[in-house]
Structure formats: C-alpha cells, structure tokens
Design a protein around this motif. Structure first.
Motif, short mmCIF file in Angstrom:
data_model
loop_
_atom_site.label_atom_id
_atom_site.label_comp_id
_atom_site.label_asym_id
_atom_site.label_seq_id
_atom_site.Cartn_x
_atom_site.Cartn_y
_atom_site.Cartn_z
N HIS A 74 0.80 -1.24 -0.19
CA HIS A 74 0.15 0.20 -0.04
C HIS A 74 1.13 1.15 0.00
O HIS A 74 2.36 1.17 -0.06
CB HIS A 74 -1.37 0.08 0.81
N HIS A 107 0.89 3.87 1.94
CA HIS A 107 1.78 4.25 3.05
C HIS A 107 2.90 4.85 3.09
O HIS A 107 3.89 3.79 2.66
CB HIS A 107 1.80 3.71 4.32
N ASP A 160 5.89 4.25 5.21
CA ASP A 160 6.67 3.80 6.17
C ASP A 160 6.88 2.36 5.62
O ASP A 160 7.20 1.67 5.89
CB ASP A 160 5.95 3.23 7.60
N HIS A 161 6.09 2.61 3.92
CA HIS A 161 6.09 0.95 2.56
C HIS A 161 6.79 2.02 1.91
O HIS A 161 6.45 0.56 0.59
CB HIS A 161 4.70 0.37 2.88
N HIS A 168 -7.00 -2.19 4.77
CA HIS A 168 -6.32 -0.80 5.63
C HIS A 168 -7.27 0.54 4.85
O HIS A 168 -6.85 1.40 6.01
CB HIS A 168 -5.10 -1.22 6.16
N ASP A 203 -0.37 -3.29 6.28
CA ASP A 203 -1.24 -3.59 7.17
C ASP A 203 -2.13 -4.17 6.98
O ASP A 203 -2.92 -4.00 6.37
CB ASP A 203 -1.05 -2.03 6.89
ZN LIG Z 1 0.30 1.43 6.01
#
Ligand SMILES: [Zn+2]
Length: 539
Positions: free
Chosen positions: A69, A71, A73-74, A171, A198
């Motif tokens: 996804h 975000h 942090d990914h 998510h 997530d």
């Molecule tokens: Zn996430």
C-alpha cells in the motif's frame, strides 16, 4: 527430499523489525530476487538515520518489487531504490499507484526541505559539508513510471515458478495483503507465503474487512496494535461522539483545528462533518481542507470511490459546497481572516510539519479554540505534547502558550487491534511453517504472540520475532530455519536503547520555559537559572 532437486527460498527482513516503520522484505528463490515493500523509517532521528545508509542488498540485482500500500513507511524508499539503479517493475493496485503519485513527490519535497534546513544550520555552525536529500520530488515522479497496475484476487506471473496474488487488506484505499507462491520440484505442492501488509479493523466504515487465503506455509504479519483491545464502534456511534465535540467547539466560538493524516483520515473526518452539518446535528460552518497533499488525495478518493464501501455517500460529501479546498499559500493565509466558529483540517497528523503549525500558532493561545486529534500521536511529537496537556509549546522558534481546548477521538484508526489480528492469523491457518511478527514495537509483538499462542492458534515454537536484517530459509510445509548471522545493520533496539537525545533536549528546554513562565517573579526566575548553570558549569 533426498535425491531431488532442492528449491530454497529465503527471506531477509530489511525493515520494520521490532519497530513500526521501514517495512521491506527481501525474498530470494532460484533465479530471482525481489522485495515486498520498500518503506521509509520514520520517528526518532536515530531510526531515520537508516534512510541515509546503503540498502543491505544490491538494488540493481532485484527483478521486481511488490507493494502492499501507499503509506510512506511501506513505499517511501522506492525513489531511493530507483536512484540506486533498480529498473524493474513495481506491482501495485491502481489506487496505490495513484496515491503514490502524490505521496512520494510530497515525501521528496519534505526530504529537500529537511536537508535545506540542516545545511543552513551546518553552515552557521561551520564544519560539516552540505548534505544531499535521500531523494527529491523529481526522483519520486520518475519512479511512478515503473509502477504496473494489478487487480485484486488475480494471479500474476512474476518469474519462473513464482507468482503472486493480491487480497484486500481493508487498511486504506488500495491496500492489499500479498500471497506468494513458489513452485516446488517433482510435482510437490507449491510453497506459499502470505504477507499481511497493514490490516484494517473489522469496523472500518469505508473499507471491507481484510481477506486472505487459508492453509499457507508461512505468514508475515503486522503487529502495530497487537497489544491493544479497542472497542469497535459503528459509523453512527462515531458521529455521535464527533457531534458532541463539534457542538462544544462551536459554543466556544473559535476555530476547530483537526490535525489529520492527508490520506483517508482527512477524507473520513470531512465526510462525517458534512453529514452532521447537512442533518442539522451541529451548527453550520465552513470546513477548510488546508493541505495540498490532502486535496490531491481527495481527488484520488473520488476517482476510486467505487472500490470503497459507502463510496457514493463519501463522494457526495466530498463534493459538498461546505468544503473549501485551500491549495495556494495565499488562500491558506486568508483563513486567518475568518471570524467565529469554523473548521480547519490540515496536516501533518502529528503536527510535526505542514500548515497545521501556522494555525496552531494562531489559535493555541485562544481559549475559544479547540484542537481535535483523530490519529496516532508518537512520543516526542508536538501533537503528543499538546494531547498530553502541555501548557506551552515551541513552534518555529517561538514559545506559544496553550489556552485552547484539546479533544481526542480514536474511532478513525486504520489498523486492526490485537483480537482482530489474532482472528486474521487464525483464518489463515493451518499455518504449517512459521508466523513472523513484524511492524510493531516489542510490547505489541509480545501482546500479539501471547494472544495467538494462548488461544492455541499457533504454537510458540512457530512464532518468529525477526531482528533487522535477519534471514531465514522458508521450506514447504515445515518451520523456517534461521540462517547464520550475516552482516547486519544496527536495529531499532540498539538505536533506541537509550532515550533519543534530540527528544530529551526538546523536552528539557520546554520544561525550563514552563518553569520560568510559572515562576512567581523575576527573582525566582534568576535563582532558577543560576541553579541550572551550577549543574551545567560547576565551579
Ligand atoms: Zn499503512
């Protein structure tokens, strides 16, 4: 197995190991190697330093990347990966690709700004030469060309004997769990791995519940809120709680400031606000969305509304004339002329950057104002200090007294809690190999481990808590085998073992400011400063 060709698949955990950010999983199988996610490390400076270090693998040698996804942090280190020579495809859902096309350039812009500030400071202090950004907005725009759209629930062939299937993770817009299948020789059953990405909560208003296959060999599961058990309310309950806060804010007569993450959180809050105003449950007021990133994200939500539950209702609300999108900085500054009750939704979610800081500086000293927190506030952030009741804070070098009212709602979480994660893991069973718990602080990982072992979902021996850069062999139908220690980077435990001194310094300076403000007179202030000096410069 003796006498047969032996197919070895290995996993190396290159991020989000015993911490919540920087997820990156390196898989190697005969003839191919690839990543699932390539996240940026966020939070304390000592952890963020990992973003500047070299990747623990050769980016040019990767064949492709699978992305769960959007975000940061990914996805946040994908532009750095491309800058370091990775030229392969990045497979993601359409919504993830669209969100990345605004979120990654925004992240690049933030890198450029941070480095500019740092270089200015270094020039002033002398010494260190100029630092270059991890990547720029232009680098981030280029990497979008490498994205390839995938559909949920359809197998994609990636390499000889390797394929993947994306499952809705519930998510955020476009989020997926990824099932990997590695063919085994001699007609033996394939080895299957499931990466959770997530996972969303079961009570999400916009997202369908997470889905996934059963009977996989190995599971790699997030554990962000693995030690929490939250009450899951309905959309109506959520709106009742919000209405109460909005009515109180309206009675105070000032601004209602909502620091919100630009994607999903901002749109959900605006949807609820418009719904409450349309039905007359709260007083009418203009709602400003004062965030260029959130405005772009809102357009992407409208484009993909059909993939969401309640998509039509959300689309209607996001097109409401009550919403005012302030894209330029002139439009943003003009909000300060607004009198009486009005709502400002702005980033960043933890008040560490973005336009919310200007509005906070204007409104915090005013008892007519209300600040409503709708997202996670990490330790050491301005949002956390305010939420915890700080009487004064530092914003852009100024001390700002806090007279505004603070409110908080936890209903807008995009993450599953401990019981939901436990049920998700159970539904993937029987897991014949191992369950790797990643993407969580150590307490959250322990909480989730205790839950799944205590309920007999997975035996303790099958639970793995990988450290940064730790590697495992993933056999078919058997437990993972920890591989001999290779060269490893220092992980979050070593980096965060001692309190992060930057945050400690900020907290100390704030305490001193507060003590000086609260002192009865100048004599007391002088005495306090002398005592502090005696400690710092004895004799
Ligand atoms: Zn996430």
């Amino acid at each position: 197995m003796e006498g047969h060709a032996h197919v070895t698949v290995t996993l190396r955990v290159c991020g989000a190991a015993r911490t919540v950010t920087g997820l990156s999983l390196l898989f190697e199988a005969p003839g191919t190697r690839f990543l699932v996610d390539c996240g940026m490390f966020q939070g304390p400076k000592s952890l963020k330093a990992l973003n500047y270090e070299a990747f623990p693998f050769e980016p040019r040698a990767l064949d492709f990347v699978l992305l769960t996804h959007a975000h940061i942090d990914h996805s946040g280190l994908l532009p750095k990966l491309a800058k370091a020579g990775f030229r392969g495809p990045i497979h993601a859902t359409r919504a993830t690709r669209d969100l990345c096309s605004v979120m990654l350039p925004d992240s690049g812009h933030i890198q450029e700004m941070e480095v500019e500030t740092l270089n200015r400071r270094n020039r002033r202090r002398g010494g260190m030469g100029p630092v270059t950004p991890i990547y720029t907005a232009a680098d981030a725009k280029r990497v979008i060309e490498q994205f390839r759209a995938v559909e949920l629930d359809e197998w994609i062939e990636l390499a000889d004997g390797v394929r993947a299937r994306y499952w809705n993770a519930g998510h955020m817009l476009g989020s997926a769990s990824i099932e990997l299948e590695f063919a085994m020789p001699g007609g033996a059953p394939a080895m299957r791995v499931l990466v959770s990405g997530d996972l969303g909560p079961d009570c999400s208003v916009l997202q369908a519940d997470p889905e996934g296959p059963a009977g996989v060999d190995h599971v790699i599961c997030e554990s962000t809120y693995g030690d929490e058990d939250r009450r899951c309310g309905t959309a109506e309950e959520r709106r009742v709680r919000l209405a109460d806060i909005v009515r109180k804010a309206a009675r105070r007569g000032g601004a209602l400031l909502v620091p919100a993450f630009a994607v999903e959180r901002a749109q959900e809050v605006m949807w609820d606000l418009v719904t409450l105003m349309d039905s007359g449950q709260v007083p009418d007021a203009p709602i400003y969305l004062d965030s260029p990133l959130a405005i772009r994200a809102t357009r992407i939500f409208l484009r993909h509304a059909a993939t969401l539950e309640e998509g039509p209702a959300l689309s209607r609300a996001l097109r409401s004339p009550r919403l005012r999108f302030t894209e330029t900085s002139e439009q943003s500054r003009a909000i300060a002329l607004e009198e009486g009750f009005h709502v400002i939704v702005a980033g960043s979610g933890m008040c560490e950057a973005g336009r919310i800081r200007h509005h906070l500086r204007n409104w915090l000293p005013d008892p007519r104002a209300t600040v409503l927190f709708v997202g996670f506030q990490a330790e050491g952030t301005l949002g956390r200090l305010l939420r915890d009741g700080a009487k004064a804070v530092r914003i852009q070098g100024d001390t700002v007294k806090v007279a505004a009212h603070m409110a908080e709602m936890t209903d807008y979480s995009g993450h599953a809690d401990g019981p939901e994660l436990g049920r998700w893991i159970q539904a993937r069973g029987p897991v014949r190999g191992g369950v790797f718990l990643v993407h969580g602080e150590p307490e959250a990982i322990e909480g989730l481990a205790k839950r799944v072992t205590g309920r007999g979902i997975v035996p303790e021996a099958a639970i793995f808590r990988p450290a940064l850069d730790e590697a495992f062999e993933l056999p078919a139908g058997a437990p993972p085998v920890r591989l001999p220690a290779q060269e490893r980077r220092r992980g979050s435990a070593e980096r965060l073992g001692r309190p992060d001194w930057h945050n400690e310094r900020a907290a100390l300076l704030l305490s001193i400011e507060r003590a000086l403000d609260d002192a009865p007179d100048d004599a007391a202030r002088g005495a306090l400063l002398r005592r502090l000096r005696d400690v710092i410069e004895p004799g």
